[in-house]
Design a protein around this motif. Structure first.
Motif, PDB file in Angstrom:
ATOM      1  N   GLU A 189       3.606  -1.811 -11.646  1.00 48.58           N
ATOM      2  CA  GLU A 189       4.570  -1.653 -10.549  1.00 48.58           C
ATOM      3  C   GLU A 189       5.962  -1.404 -11.105  1.00 48.58           C
ATOM      4  OE1 GLU A 189       4.343  -4.665  -7.583  1.00 48.58           O
ATOM      5  OE2 GLU A 189       2.200  -4.391  -7.255  1.00 48.58           O
ATOM      6  N   THR A 190       6.138  -0.224 -11.716  1.00 50.96           N
ATOM      7  CA  THR A 190       7.433   0.194 -12.246  1.00 50.96           C
ATOM      8  C   THR A 190       8.063   1.193 -11.292  1.00 50.96           C
ATOM      9  OG1 THR A 190       6.361   1.938 -13.531  1.00 50.96           O
ATOM     10  CG2 THR A 190       6.684  -0.193 -14.620  1.00 50.96           C
TER      11      THR A 190
ATOM     12  N   SER B 148      -1.161  -5.759  -4.438  1.00 53.95           N
ATOM     13  CA  SER B 148      -0.611  -4.729  -5.328  1.00 53.95           C
ATOM     14  C   SER B 148       0.196  -3.738  -4.509  1.00 53.95           C
ATOM     15  CB  SER B 148      -1.742  -3.998  -6.051  1.00 53.95           C
ATOM     16  OG  SER B 148      -2.546  -3.287  -5.115  1.00 53.95           O
ATOM     17  N   ARG B 149       0.904  -2.860  -5.207  1.00 53.42           N
ATOM     18  CA  ARG B 149       1.674  -1.835  -4.514  1.00 53.42           C
ATOM     19  C   ARG B 149       0.770  -0.974  -3.646  1.00 53.42           C
ATOM     20  NH1 ARG B 149       5.577   1.688  -8.165  1.00 53.42           N
ATOM     21  NH2 ARG B 149       6.667  -0.323  -8.136  1.00 53.42           N
ATOM     22  N   TYR B 150      -0.385  -0.619  -4.169  1.00 52.97           N
ATOM     23  CA  TYR B 150      -1.315   0.215  -3.406  1.00 52.97           C
ATOM     24  C   TYR B 150      -1.800  -0.511  -2.152  1.00 52.97           C
ATOM     25  CZ  TYR B 150      -5.765   2.275  -2.043  1.00 52.97           C
ATOM     26  OH  TYR B 150      -6.813   2.803  -1.323  1.00 52.97           O
TER      27      TYR B 150
ATOM     28  N   LYS C 157      -0.320  -2.885  -0.514  1.00 50.33           N
ATOM     29  CA  LYS C 157       0.793  -3.007   0.445  1.00 50.33           C
ATOM     30  C   LYS C 157       1.022  -1.679   1.165  1.00 50.33           C
ATOM     31  CE  LYS C 157       3.262  -6.586  -2.188  1.00 50.33           C
ATOM     32  NZ  LYS C 157       3.255  -7.636  -1.170  1.00 50.33           N
TER      33      LYS C 157
ATOM     34  N   ILE D 279       8.834  -1.009  -2.681  1.00 51.21           N
ATOM     35  CA  ILE D 279       7.911   0.081  -3.021  1.00 51.21           C
ATOM     36  C   ILE D 279       8.685   1.394  -3.047  1.00 51.21           C
ATOM     37  CG2 ILE D 279       5.849   1.344  -2.315  1.00 51.21           C
ATOM     38  CD1 ILE D 279       4.885  -1.165  -0.898  1.00 51.21           C
TER      39      ILE D 279
ATOM     40  N   PHE E 143       3.456   5.796  -8.335  1.00 54.36           N
ATOM     41  CA  PHE E 143       2.611   4.930  -9.172  1.00 54.36           C
ATOM     42  C   PHE E 143       2.775   5.347 -10.633  1.00 54.36           C
ATOM     43  CE2 PHE E 143       0.619   4.839  -5.012  1.00 54.36           C
ATOM     44  CZ  PHE E 143       0.314   3.496  -4.848  1.00 54.36           C
ATOM     45  N   GLN E 144       2.994   4.347 -11.480  1.00 55.66           N
ATOM     46  CA  GLN E 144       3.169   4.596 -12.909  1.00 55.66           C
ATOM     47  C   GLN E 144       1.934   5.294 -13.491  1.00 55.66           C
ATOM     48  OE1 GLN E 144       5.917   4.018 -14.736  1.00 55.66           O
ATOM     49  NE2 GLN E 144       4.895   4.959 -16.508  1.00 55.66           N
TER      50      GLN E 144
END
Length: 793
Positions: A441-442, A473-475, A477, A531, A565-566
Motif C-alpha cells: 500500500e504505497t 487491504s486497499r483492494y 476497501k 487510497i 497499486f504498487q
C-alpha cells in the motif's frame, strides 16, 4: 379627488372660512368640487407620504384579485417545467405557493401591518421549504440552524453549477430548492406590491422576472401554450388591480373612467417588452449558450471537446444517437481519453503534464498484460484527446503526443478531424484479484492522487470509513466502496450534475446519479481513507457492428475511477450501476454492460463483432524520450487558426452591462416626457381648477418632507405651518394658499392668477426637491409616482 377637494369638504357650506380663507361655498365652488374629483393624478406612498380620500380596499374586496394573482404565481411555477427534466416537483411547489398566498390574505383580513406581515410570510416560506426538503433537520414544526445551513449549501451548489448546466436539469438538490424559494418569494412580493403598495403593473414584476428566466433558459417544451397563458393571466391581474384599487387612487397609466381601455395597451406593451427581453437577454445569460462536451455544429461536422468532465448528462442525452468514432479491435474495452487527478473541492481537472512526441512505440507494456490493436476511425468526435484502451504503448498511424502521468494521447494542432484514422496498440493488464489484495500500500511518485481540499466535508469522510471498515487491504476497501455504490444507489440521468463537495453531499443524500457523480464521489471518498484514486474519462465499447467494428455513440460517454497499486499501476473499478468493463470481471465482479440504445438509463450486455478482428502484433516495445531541449510542454500544441480563439464570456457580460445601462438611461430620459404628455392631456377646464391643481401639486410635494396637510387645516393655515417649520419660502406658500382659497371659495380666477399659481407651485416643488436625500432623488428618477410629484409645471 384632490387635496383641494379634501380641504374644501372639511369646511362646512354654512360656516365662514378661517381668516383669509374666502367666503362660503357657492355654486361655482360646487363646480370646482366636481372638477377636482376628475382625473387628476394622485400618488400614494409608504410611510403616509400621500393620503387617500376614500377608504382603502378591504381584504374581502381583494379576494378576486388575490385569486388571479395566485393563478399567475401558479403559471410561473408551471414555467419551470421547461427547466427541469420531469414534473414531479410541481405539486410541492404549487402547495407552497398556494399556502403563502393564503397566509398573506389571512394577514390582510386580520389587518396585520406590512412591516410585520412581510417578514412573517418569509418566515413561513422558509418553514415550508425546510418541511419539504430538509425534514430531518426540523425540530417539531420549526426549522433549525441546521435547516438554514442545508438551505445555504444547496443554494451554493446551484450557484456553482449554473454557468455550465443545460436544461433540462434534474428536479433535485440545489436547483429545485432555488426554483421553489424564488417562486415562493415572488408570491410574497407580488402580494405586497398588489395590496400593500397598491401597485398595478408592479404586481406582475416578481413573477415576470422568473418567467422570463425560465423562458430564456428552458427547453422548448410547451413554450407557446405556457407563454400565452401566462401573458393572458398577467394582463388579467393588471386589470384586476386597477379595478380593485380604482376607488382608492389614480395611477399614471390611465383614468378611472376608462380603466380597461387605458390598461390594455399598457399591459400589451409590457408583455411585448418581456418577450423582447427574453429574446435579447436570455441567450446571453450564463449557461444558455454553454458549449457541449460533444456538440455538432452541423450534421456531419466534427465537434469540439472543451473539457473531459463537463455536464456529461446533457451530452449523453443530446448526442445519444450520434456516432462519434468506430474501433476495429479483437476485444471490446473502455476507450479511455484521459485521467483527471486534481480535485480542488469543486472540479476534477486535468493536471499539467509533459508532452512527448510519439511515432511508433513509446512505452513499455504493463506487467502481466497482453497487447490489443485498435484501428480508430473518427466520425464526429473533436478535440485533441484520442480515445484508446488503457494503456497505449504504440501509435502506428497518425501523429500525437503522449502524457505519461495520465496515460493520454494528445493530437496536436486542430485535433481530431472527421475521416482521420489512427492505429493504436494498447497493453491490457491481466492482473488477478489475489495479486491486488497483496499489493504493497504505497503511493505513486510525484502524483496528487491522495490530496483533498482542507474543507472536504467530514461527513463524507466518515461515510467512507464506515463503508470500507471491513476491508483488510486497499483492494478490499476499493471493492467495498464500489459495491456499496452499485447496491445502494440508482443510475439516473435526471439528477443534478456536479462533483464538488456540495454535490457529493447531495449525491450521498439522494442516492441517485450517473457516471460523473459515481466516479467523482468514489475517487474523493477513496482519497479520504488514504487510497490513491483518480477519475478516468472516455467511452464504453459501443455497439458491435456487422462490419467487425465497435460503433461508439454519444450515449457511450462514460467516467470511471482508477486506483493505484504498487508494481501494477492504475486499475479501473466500476461503481456506476448498469456499467461494466470488459475483461475486468475477475477483479470487479461486474459483468460487461453499457447504456441501452433505446434508453440511456438502462443497461445492455456488451457483445463482440462476428467478423474477423484485426491481427495482434508481437515483439518488444521501446520508450520514447521527452520533447528535446528546453522546458517540457504543459499544454496542447495548437495551430494558428484564430477560429478556435478563447470563449466569448467577457463579451457576453459586457453586452449585458451595456444593455442594462441603455435600458436605465432610456427609462430615465423618457419618463418625465411621458408624464408631461399625460399632464397636458389632463389640462383643467377652468382657471379656478388650474389654480387648485397647482396647490394640489405643491401639497403633494410638501408631503415628501413631512409637511402634508392636517385634517383640521385650511389652505392658509397649512401654508403658515409650512413657512414656520420647514425650509420653504413662506411667502410663496402663503401666496399660493391665498390664490387657491380665492379660486375654490370665491370662484375667482384669471390667466394672471393661473400663471402665478403655476410659478409658485414650481418654486415649491423645486425647493422640496433640493431637500430630498440621495435615495429619494434616485427613486424619483425611476418611480413614475414620485417623478410625477416632482415634475415642474
Amino acid at each position: 379627488m384632490g387635496i383641494a377637494h379634501r380641504q374644501l369638504r372639511r369646511t362646512p357650506a354654512d360656516a365662514a372660512p378661517a381668516s383669509g380663507g374666502g367666503s362660503t361655498m357657492s355654486m361655482a365652488s360646487a363646480a370646482m368640487h366636481r372638477a377636482s374629483d376628475s382625473d387628476e393624478p394622485r400618488e400614494s406612498g409608504e410611510s403616509g407620504d400621500f393620503s387617500h380620500d376614500t377608504t382603502e380596499t378591504t381584504a374581502v374586496q381583494s379576494i378576486p384579485a388575490s385569486a388571479l394573482l395566485l393563478a399567475l404565481s401558479a403559471l410561473t411555477a408551471v414555467g419551470f417545467t421547461r427547466i427541469f427534466a420531469d414534473t414531479k416537483f410541481l405539486g410541492s411547489m404549487l402547495f407552497i405557493v398556494v399556502s403563502l398566498h393564503a397566509f398573506c390574505l389571512a394577514l390582510r383580513l386580520f389587518k396585520v401591518r406590512g412591516y410585520i406581515a412581510i417578514p412573517a410570510a418569509f418566515a413561513v416560506m422558509f418553514t415550508l421549504l425546510a418541511w419539504k426538503y430538509y425534514p430531518d433537520t426540523m425540530s417539531g414544526p420549526f426549522p433549525t440552524p441546521e435547516s438554514w445551513q442545508a438551505f445555504l449549501a444547496d443554494l451554493q451548489l446551484a450557484r456553482g453549477q449554473f454557468p455550465s448546466s443545460v436544461a433540462p436539469v434534474a428536479a433535485v438538490g440545489g436547483f429545485i430548492v432555488l426554483a421553489t424559494a424564488s417562486t415562493a418569494a415572488a408570491a410574497i412580493l407580488s402580494d405586497a406590491f398588489a395590496f400593500r403598495a397598491y401597485g398595478r403593473v408592479e404586481t406582475t414584476v416578481p413573477n415576470a422576472v422568473l418567467f422570463v428566466f425560465a423562458s430564456a433558459l428552458g427547453a422548448d417544451r410547451h413554450r407557446v401554450a405556457i407563454t400565452t397563458a401566462w401573458l393572458a393571466c398577467a394582463l388579467a391581474v393588471i386589470v384586476a388591480m386597477r379595478v380593485t384599487h380604482a376607488q382608492v387612487e389614480h395611477v399614471w397609466i390611465g383614468n378611472r373612467s376608462r380603466v380597461l381601455a387605458r390598461s390594455l395597451p399598457v399591459a400589451a406593451v409590457l408583455a411585448g417588452c418581456a418577450a423582447a427581453g427574453a429574446a435579447i437577454v436570455g441567450p446571453r445569460l450564463p449557461g444558455a449558450g454553454e458549449t457541449a462536451l460533444f456538440k455538432p455544429s452541423k450534421k456531419n461536422d466534427v465537434t469540439q471537446v472543451l473539457s473531459p468532465l463537463v455536464d456529461i448528462r446533457s451530452r449523453l442525452v443530446t448526442l445519444s444517437d450520434t456516432e462519434l468514432f468506430t474501433v476495429a479491435a479483437a476485444e471490446p474495452n473502455y476507450w479511455r481519453a484521459t485521467a483527471l487527478t486534481e480535485f480542488d473541492g469543486s472540479t476534477w481537472k486535468l493536471p499539467d503534464g509533459n508532452l512527448a512526441p510519439v511515432d511508433g512505440s513509446f512505452a513499455a507494456p504493463a506487467p502481466q498484460s497482453h497487447n490489443v490493436v485498435q484501428q480508430i476511425h473518427i466520425a464526429a468526435l473533436g478535440g485533441n484527446l484520442l480515445p484508446a484502451a488503457y494503456s497505449a504503448v504504440s501509435l502506428q498511424d497518425g501523429k500525437a503526443y503522449w502524457v505519461d502521468t495520465t496515460g493520454t494521447l494528445v493530437v496536436p494542432g486542430i485535433g481530431l478531424q472527421q475521416g482521420s484514422n489512427y492505429t493504436v496498440v494498447s497493453s491490457i493488464t491481466d492482473v488477478a484479484a489475489s495479486r491486488l489484495g497483496s499489493a504493497p500500500e504505497t503511493l505513486p511518485a510525484d502524483d496528487p492522487s491522495i490530496s483533498l481540499p482542507n474543507n472536504f466535508p467530514e461527513s463524507v469522510t466518515q461515510t467512507a470509513f464506515e463503508v470500507t471498515a471491513a476491508g483488510a487491504s486497499r483492494y478490499e476497501k476499493a471493492l467495498a466502496l464500489q459495491n456499496w455504490f452499485r447496491s445502494q444507489f440508482v443510475y439516473d440521468l435526471t439528477v443534478q450534475r456536479g462533483h464538488s463537495d456540495d454535490a457529493i453531499e447531495n449525491f450521498l443524500r439522494v442516492r441517485r446519479g450517473f457516471c460523473e457523480q459515481f466516479s467523482g464521489a468514489f475517487a474523493a471518498m477513496a482519497r479520504s481513507v488514504g487510497i490513491p484514486a483518480r477519475v478516468a474519462v472516455g467511452f464504453t465499447p459501443g455497439d458491435a457492428g456487422a462490419d467487425g467494428r465497435y460503433h461508439v455513440y454519444g450515449r457511450n460517454a462514460h467516467a470511471w475511477p482508477e486506483v493505484w497499486f504498487q508494481d501494477v499501476g492504475w486499475v479501473s473499478f466500476e461503481p456506476t450501476p448498469g456499467r461494466g468493463q470488459p475483461g475486468a470481471e475477475e477483479r470487479t465482479g461486474v459483468i460487461p454492460q453499457q447504456a441501452n440504445a433505446g434508453d440511456p438509463n438502462s443497461a445492455t450486455p456488451i457483445t463482440t463483432p462476428t467478423t474477423t478482428p484485426v491481427a495482434q502484433p508481437g515483439g518488444p516495445t521501446t520508450t520514447i524520450a521527452n520533447t528535446s531541449g528546453g522546458t517540457p510542454q504543459t499544454s496542447v500544441p495548437t495551430s494558428t487558426d484564430s477560429s478556435s480563439s478563447s470563449s466569448n464570456g467577457p463579451s457576453i457580460w459586457l453586452a449585458l452591462v451595456v444593455l442594462l445601462i441603455a435600458a436605465i438611461a432610456t427609462w430615465a430620459f423618457a419618463l418625465p416626457r411621458v408624464l408631461r404628455r399625460i399632464r397636458l392631456a389632463r389640462s383643467p377646464a377652468t382657471s379656478q381648477q388650474a389654480i387648485a391643481l397647482s396647490w394640489q401639486r405643491a401639497a403633494h410635494a410638501l408631503a415628501l418632507i413631512g409637511a402634508q396637510p392636517r385634517s383640521s387645516e385650511t389652505f392658509i393655515e397649512h401654508a403658515q405651518r409650512v413657512g414656520a417649520n420647514f425650509e420653504i419660502d413662506a411667502h410663496s406658500v402663503q401666496q399660493l394658499a391665498l390664490d387657491c382659497t380665492a379660486a375654490v371659495y370665491g370662484n375667482r380666477g384669471s390667466e394672471i392668477r393661473v400663471q402665478r399659481a403655476e410659478q409658485l407651485s414650481a418654486q415649491i416643488v423645486l425647493a422640496v426637491k433640493d431637500q430630498l436625500d440621495a435615495r429619494k432623488r434616485l427613486i424619483a428618477v425611476f418611480d413614475p409616482r414620485m417623478a410625477e410629484v416632482l415634475l415642474p409645471a
